[in-house]
Design an enzyme around this catalytic site. Sequence first.
Site, short mmCIF file in Angstrom:
data_model
loop_
_atom_site.label_atom_id
_atom_site.label_comp_id
_atom_site.label_asym_id
_atom_site.label_seq_id
_atom_site.Cartn_x
_atom_site.Cartn_y
_atom_site.Cartn_z
N GLU A 1 32.43 23.43 26.49
CA GLU A 1 32.45 24.96 26.38
C GLU A 1 32.67 25.49 24.91
O GLU A 1 32.07 26.31 24.33
CB GLU A 1 33.30 25.48 27.31
CG GLU A 1 33.09 25.05 28.81
CD GLU A 1 31.37 25.14 29.22
OE1 GLU A 1 30.70 25.91 28.57
OE2 GLU A 1 31.12 24.53 30.17
N GLU B 1 22.51 23.33 25.71
CA GLU B 1 23.31 22.58 26.84
C GLU B 1 23.01 21.10 26.38
O GLU B 1 24.05 20.25 26.40
CB GLU B 1 22.45 22.68 28.06
CG GLU B 1 22.65 23.89 28.80
CD GLU B 1 24.38 24.43 28.74
OE1 GLU B 1 25.25 23.54 28.32
OE2 GLU B 1 24.43 25.63 28.90
N1 BES Z 1 26.19 27.28 30.26
C1 BES Z 1 26.80 26.32 31.17
C2 BES Z 1 27.28 26.89 32.67
C3 BES Z 1 26.06 27.17 33.48
C4 BES Z 1 25.33 26.48 34.07
C5 BES Z 1 25.56 28.72 33.28
C6 BES Z 1 24.28 26.72 34.94
C7 BES Z 1 24.58 28.85 34.32
C8 BES Z 1 23.84 28.35 35.17
C9 BES Z 1 28.04 25.65 30.78
O1 BES Z 1 28.32 25.45 29.34
C10 BES Z 1 27.99 24.33 31.27
O2 BES Z 1 27.14 23.51 30.89
N2 BES Z 1 28.67 23.87 32.35
C11 BES Z 1 28.44 22.33 32.84
C12 BES Z 1 29.98 21.64 32.31
C13 BES Z 1 29.31 20.70 31.17
C14 BES Z 1 30.54 19.72 30.61
C15 BES Z 1 28.32 19.71 31.52
C16 BES Z 1 28.70 22.55 34.29
O3 BES Z 1 28.87 23.81 34.63
O4 BES Z 1 28.52 21.58 34.76
ZN ZN Z 2 26.82 24.09 28.50
#
Ligand code: BES
Ligand code: ZN
Length: 919
Positions: free
Chosen positions: A339, A361
């Site tokens: 994050e 991502e």
């Molecule tokens: N930006 C994402 C959160 C997100 C995911 C928002 C799907 C909307 C839809 C965040 O940065 C993220 O990727 N979170 C991951 C954790 C990461 C360590 C892979 C998650 O939510 O699993």
């Molecule tokens: Zn992310």
Amino acid sequence: MAGRAAATAILALGASYVILKQLKNKRRSRSSFVLKDSMRLPRFAEPHRYDIELMPNLDTCKFDGKVAIRLEILESTDHIVLNAADLNIYEKSVSLRTSATRQVLWPTRIELVKEDELLILTFEDTLPLGNALLSMDFQGTLNDQMKGFYRSTYTVGGVNKNMATTQFEPADARRCFPCWDEPAYKATFKLTVHVPLDRVVLSNMPVNSEAVNGAKRSVFFEESPKMSTYLVAVVVGEFDFIESTTENGKVVRVYTEVGKKEQGKFALEVALKTLPFYTKYFGTAYPLPKLDMIAIPDFAAGAMENYGLVTYREATLLIDEIHSTAANKQRVAIVVAHELAHMWFGNLVTMEWWTHLWLNEGFATWVSYLAVDYLFPEWGIWTQFVDQTVEAFRLDGLIESHPIEVEVGHVREIDEIFDAISYKKGASIIRMLQTYLTPDVFQKGLSEYIKRFAYKNAATEDLWAVLSEVSGEPVEELMHSWTSQKGFPVITAKVHGKATSVELKQSQFLSSGVDGKGEWVVPVTVAVGSYKVTGSYLARGKISTIELPAASSESPESDSEVPSWIKLNIGQTGFYRVQYDEELAKRLRSAIASNSIEPTDRFGILEDTYALSAACKQPLSVLLSLMEVFQKECDYTVLSCLIDVSYRVHQVVNDALPAAAPDTKKFISSLFQTAAKKLGWDPIPGESHLEAMLRGEVLSALVSFGDEDAIAEAKRRFRAYVDDRRTSLFPADIRVAGYKAVIHDSKGSDRFGYDSLLRLYRESDLSQEKNRILGTVAASSDPLMVREALDFLLSPEVRSQDTIWILSGIGLEGREASWTWLSENWDTIWGRYGETTPLIARFISRIVSQFTSYEKADEIEAFFATNAPPALDRTVSQSIERVRIMAQWVKHVHQESDLVDLLKKLASGGEESSDLSRE
Ligand code: BES
Ligand code: ZN
């Protein structure tokens, strides 16, 4: 882009929205992932600054809001088109004050288009170009769907309370205030929130001032830098916090439920070191005055990178010194690092459109490993990175996969691309590129890219252009084949006799074993006989020949009888699989047995052999003989892979040759004995993080594969814990083994395991511990008890966000029961979770993935043909494709002669075992 131009043209011509809609409907056949009806806002005007006031009512779960948007009118138009959804807009409050003419204009028509979440304002006359201020008042609901401005719940002293929180990515800011809800419309945000006196309110920026008004407090936040709408955040509730300051003077806080602030310490430490690490790495300071991180009890994703106010599930932020495991800690570190990476990559420089989501991502995923490796070098996190690559392979080997860069039209399509392709394939190809360009050059390129696009938006090509400029390499040409087409190659390697060259042939690897048509530019690396001699090549076209590094004669093996081994894809940094000819495979097997191959490469050899076997490209016997040489394996990542492969081997044998299943389990259990003996059941003083993680994995695998000693010990320790919670016999790292052992034997009237687990679940207030329990309750061998666990999942005792854990515990023995349960309860499940696509998708993928027959695939297909909406098309077809691939493997294994004998031999171990293990 084409779509936006079209929409602009139509509206600019003064045609009504009806025309626009007709055009869209014609194209709305949802046959493929790539939809052409790109619905982007027409660029008549762009917002520069939002002044937002919110007044949430935590009792009625409604909120009132006001917004004043300073914008610039760019085109002669009498429309303003922006986004709004689930909001009541007070028509009389909508006005536009123009700078040029100093007039206040009232729209003649205000239209909310529900399906496309648009707010269309039509004015009497063409609007004057230049600055204007658009204002309106509205009301909305704090919903229960974990998106937009939503309600989460918590208890204080037995009393249930509501908190209000936001989740706007990808496109739900429009559920909180009307806005240009696309990442490219960056603007500044100034928020004011009116809250009850006793509540904490947080937002992206620090508080500027406060005023008390009767029972309410008005909190005025500072204006943010330019940012995208999806990164705006507000949280209102009761919290404790801990804080500290980074070496660069930034204040970082971790907010937790009241009374739990100690659990925020670990994440705080990680953040304190990670911010300065990224500041150096990206060559740009953390752009905001403060960073808050907060745990939210109901949360759809794992965490969300809102600028300056990162929200998390409790399980991905909080660590309890006694009840959290080493694996929990590692997860928290990775999530925090991920994050915080977005604060630069994503928030400061933002993707131009969701087609480039993978940049956000994939990049954050990759760089989180870099940060964690810096913070915890002893965790060997880069070795563990190979799991990311493998999970990407598993999805990308399907016909139903999709390219990294996906055309995204309607917002409803965005959710689907937060998947293993964007995250894990994205991260893997970035790693491949970094290896090829070298770490220093890559870093230089990145920091240049961040500087050049700060506070702006960028597309994939922009990153490639900067990297090319800095490295002098043709990055665009190299990467295009990886981002624009789905799939990945398998490289077949052949040598002839003592030849000094290897012949390479690439074809697209599909998990079904069919050869795909794709072709890639592959950075191939090779090591010969020792890691002192390596080479790297760019393989273009179907066939190429590489000259082996000349120095191979100096390798130690050259004197011995055994010819040198040859390993491609050193360290598994490339996104491809390798199939060796029989001779090369044999050399690698003996090299593993003699311990001369590095862990990542052992992992790669095992994983590729498994995949080739499951795709029916090689007999299962080849995989089994390879598994046998891992008897002494003690590396965490390699053993986790072996455990994973073992589950699948057991599944295929169980369904193809049920009589051989007991021998298979025995053989598999024998593979983990060395590690189990070394690790024992109790933590060893001073042991490493990896040993602690491995203990949990190995013991729980032994229990699953029916190892009697492990089961007895696991049960003994579980009982001791049930009798006395203070016992040291049952540390968190081994709990899953204990839970699995007792739940498996819960059947009929013997409810000890199941009932005890539920008791522990109700007793614990640590999310990670609750999840661990949920992850095992559906693993009983009694179908009735599996159903009971699944019914529990629908009870109010399980938060919607946690239902996924119960599903992940379903095993072979519970698959029929869980499928029946799913089909019988589909309407309820759909009604409850249908709005949350990722959640409902798990119900399908988890339950369906246990099956291995063509008949079942047909049955499931028929069921969803009438029961699933288009948003689930992709999940359903991927899941069914997987079942058919397994069915094909089962068929092949069923026909493989000698397997029953081989498994018997392997199970009895020692003298009768195949000759390979002794080489
Ligand atoms: N930006 C994402 C959160 C997100 C995911 C928002 C799907 C909307 C839809 C965040 O940065 C993220 O990727 N979170 C991951 C954790 C990461 C360590 C892979 C998650 O939510 O699993
Ligand atoms: Zn992310």
